[in-house]
Design a protein around this motif. Structure first.
Motif: not given
Length: 163
Positions: A12-21, A23-27
């Motif tokens: 879950l932590e890995n997936q959350v970190k991946l999702a945040e990464d 999101l940052n790339q998308l922004q």
């Protein structure tokens, strides 16, 4: 069971970190695209302005021809028609941001005026006496400087040192 729970928390932590990464790339990508859009709009505006400037410079030649031709027309009917066409041309060019540089009686400015000759007189030095060719500005940019005659002040004792 606790081992399985720990593994799920890590996943879950890995997936959350991946999702945040992601999101940052998308922004960043969205910001880059927005900057590109603004740049391309500015570039388009610049190209249009340059095209307008070149066209207006070419039309100034025709405007000059009108101004030279009007004094030579003797028949009142022809003169009025030519004057109407000249005024319409000036009005249309004015709508695109063209304005004449008014200079007679003002101080010489090398950014707006080009000196053709000087005349000794009692006027203050560098005062514009005559406008030989009207200069024009397109919005705030000088596209053709005025060709002018400027004053050169007469010195008081200029004729007294002859001998």
């Amino acid at each position: 069971m606790t081992e399985n729970l720990e593994q799920l928390k890590k996943d879950l932590e890995n997936q959350v970190k991946l999702a945040e990464d992601r999101l940052n790339q998308l922004q960043y990508l969205q910001a880059d695209f927005d900057n590109f859009r603004k740049w391309s709009e500015k570039e388009k505006t610049s190209i249009i302005a340059l095209a307008n400037e070149n066209l207006i410079k070419d039309l100034l030649i025709i405007l000059d021809d009108f101004q030279r031709a009007l004094p030579s027309l003797e028949q009142e009917q022809n003169r009025e028609g030519m004057e109407m066409i000249r005024k319409k041309l000036i009005k249309i060019l004015g709508e695109y941001g063209l304005s004449p540089i008014v200079c007679v009686g003002k101080k010489f400015d090398p950014y707006l005026h080009e000196v053709i000759c000087k005349e000794k007189c009692k006027e203050e030095t560098n005062t514009i006496l005559e406008d030989f060719s009207t200069g024009y500005q397109l919005k705030s940019k000088v596209i053709r400087p005025s060709k002018v005659k400027i004053a050169e002040q007469i010195e008081e004792n200029e004729g007294e040192n002859n001998g």
